[in-house]
Scaffold this motif. Structure first.
Motif, short mmCIF file in Angstrom:
data_model
loop_
_atom_site.label_atom_id
_atom_site.label_comp_id
_atom_site.label_asym_id
_atom_site.label_seq_id
_atom_site.Cartn_x
_atom_site.Cartn_y
_atom_site.Cartn_z
N GLY A 12 38.41 16.14 75.64
CA GLY A 12 38.38 16.46 74.22
C GLY A 12 38.04 17.92 74.00
O GLY A 12 37.70 18.64 74.94
N ASN A 28 41.95 16.87 69.65
CA ASN A 28 41.31 15.62 70.03
C ASN A 28 42.22 14.43 69.74
O ASN A 28 42.32 13.50 70.55
CB ASN A 28 39.97 15.46 69.29
N ALA A 32 44.11 11.77 72.51
CA ALA A 32 43.94 10.32 72.41
C ALA A 32 45.29 9.62 72.25
O ALA A 32 45.54 8.58 72.88
CB ALA A 32 43.04 9.99 71.23
N SER A 51 34.68 9.15 71.82
CA SER A 51 34.42 9.74 70.51
C SER A 51 32.97 10.20 70.49
O SER A 51 32.39 10.46 71.54
CB SER A 51 34.73 8.74 69.39
N SER A 52 32.38 10.29 69.32
CA SER A 52 31.07 10.94 69.21
C SER A 52 30.26 10.35 68.06
O SER A 52 30.81 9.84 67.08
CB SER A 52 31.27 12.44 68.97
N VAL A 55 30.72 11.33 64.12
CA VAL A 55 31.52 10.69 63.07
C VAL A 55 30.63 10.05 62.00
O VAL A 55 31.05 9.86 60.86
CB VAL A 55 32.48 9.63 63.64
N LYS A 79 36.98 14.08 65.17
CA LYS A 79 36.82 12.88 65.99
C LYS A 79 37.14 11.61 65.19
O LYS A 79 37.74 10.67 65.72
CB LYS A 79 35.40 12.81 66.56
N MET A 82 40.79 11.37 64.95
CA MET A 82 41.28 10.91 66.24
C MET A 82 41.19 9.39 66.35
O MET A 82 42.13 8.71 66.77
CB MET A 82 40.47 11.54 67.37
N GLU A 83 40.02 8.85 65.97
CA GLU A 83 39.83 7.40 66.03
C GLU A 83 40.87 6.67 65.19
O GLU A 83 41.50 5.71 65.66
CB GLU A 83 38.44 7.04 65.52
N VAL A 99 37.48 2.63 71.14
CA VAL A 99 36.91 3.95 70.93
C VAL A 99 35.42 3.89 71.25
O VAL A 99 34.70 3.05 70.70
CB VAL A 99 37.12 4.42 69.48
N ARG A 101 31.99 5.50 70.87
CA ARG A 101 31.16 6.49 70.17
C ARG A 101 29.92 6.73 71.02
O ARG A 101 28.98 5.94 71.02
CB ARG A 101 30.80 5.98 68.78
#
Length: 227
Positions: A12, A28, A32, A51-52, A55, A79, A82-83, A99, A101
């Protein structure tokens, strides 16, 4: 990839990478989507995408996978986009995707990994320091491996060790000095993942979420990298 059980995309564009290279955070989503398309093309049954916590924005938690996300940073927004794009494509291709996180990874974070002489940490009126959901590098690798083998995963899954760790406690466990400073209005005291869904599928070592356990994993990683 044909015949494999899962495609894992941990790549990413972070804010630091974007600043140093000029790469757009929107890449990103491109990464994906490429992973989803590649898996669907050769019949790999599952895709795991990194992911992170970004979000979730400034919400303190417990942060649950089904809650509304309100990112406050460009990275968090990228992000989240992206999801949404990856899940939509996966549904269209009938491709299973999850996904991940991911919470703070010990050693890749701004506190333990970013420690420097004279580091200051916000200190709250009760003397505590901001607390976050963490996971060690070894535990993260084990979790990803176990999820590759799991069945019936949800589309979104929080990834962190159970519990919460104060930033000051993490540095204390590592023997790294720090200086307290008064917390300001912008200080977020707690960012806590709900890990109930993950714990249904993965077993954690007893100290995986403790400051001591996280530091031990970080030191093992550094020793292996140097060796």
């Amino acid at each position: 990839m044909r015949g494999r059980r899962a495609v894992v995309c941990l790549s990413g564009v972070t804010p630091a990478h974007a600043a140093s290279t000029g790469d757009a955070l929107s890449l990103n989503a491109d990464l994906a989507l490429a992973a989803v398309r590649a898996a669907a093309a050769v019949g790999v049954p599952r895709v795991l995408l990194a992911s992170s916590a970004a979000v979730y924005g400034e919400a303190e938690g417990p942060l649950k996978e089904d809650m509304a996300c309100h990112p406050v940073s460009a990275y968090g927004q990228a992000k989240l986009e992206m999801e949404l794009a990856a899940v939509a494509l996966a549904r269209d291709r009938r491709q299973a995707v999850t996904v991940l996180r991911i919470g703070n990874v010990a050693g890749a974070d701004a506190i333990l990994g970013g420690w420097r002489e004279g580091m200051e940490i916000d200190t709250l009126p009760d003397g505590s320091t901001p607390a976050r959901s963490y996971i060690g590098p070894k535990t993260l690798a084990e979790v990803v491996y176990q999820l590759c083998l799991a069945d019936d995963l949800p589309e979104i899954l929080n990834v962190a060790a159970p519990g919460i760790v104060q930033m000051g406690a993490l540095l204390d466990a590592a023997g790294l000095p720090w200086t307290p400073r008064a917390a300001g209005d912008a200080t977020v005291a707690r960012v806590v993942f709900s890990t109930k869904q993950l714990e249904k599928r993965v077993e954690f070592a007893p100290k995986a979420g403790s400051a001591e356990g996280l530091v031990a994993e970080w030191r093992t990683y550094l020793a292996d990298a140097d060796g």
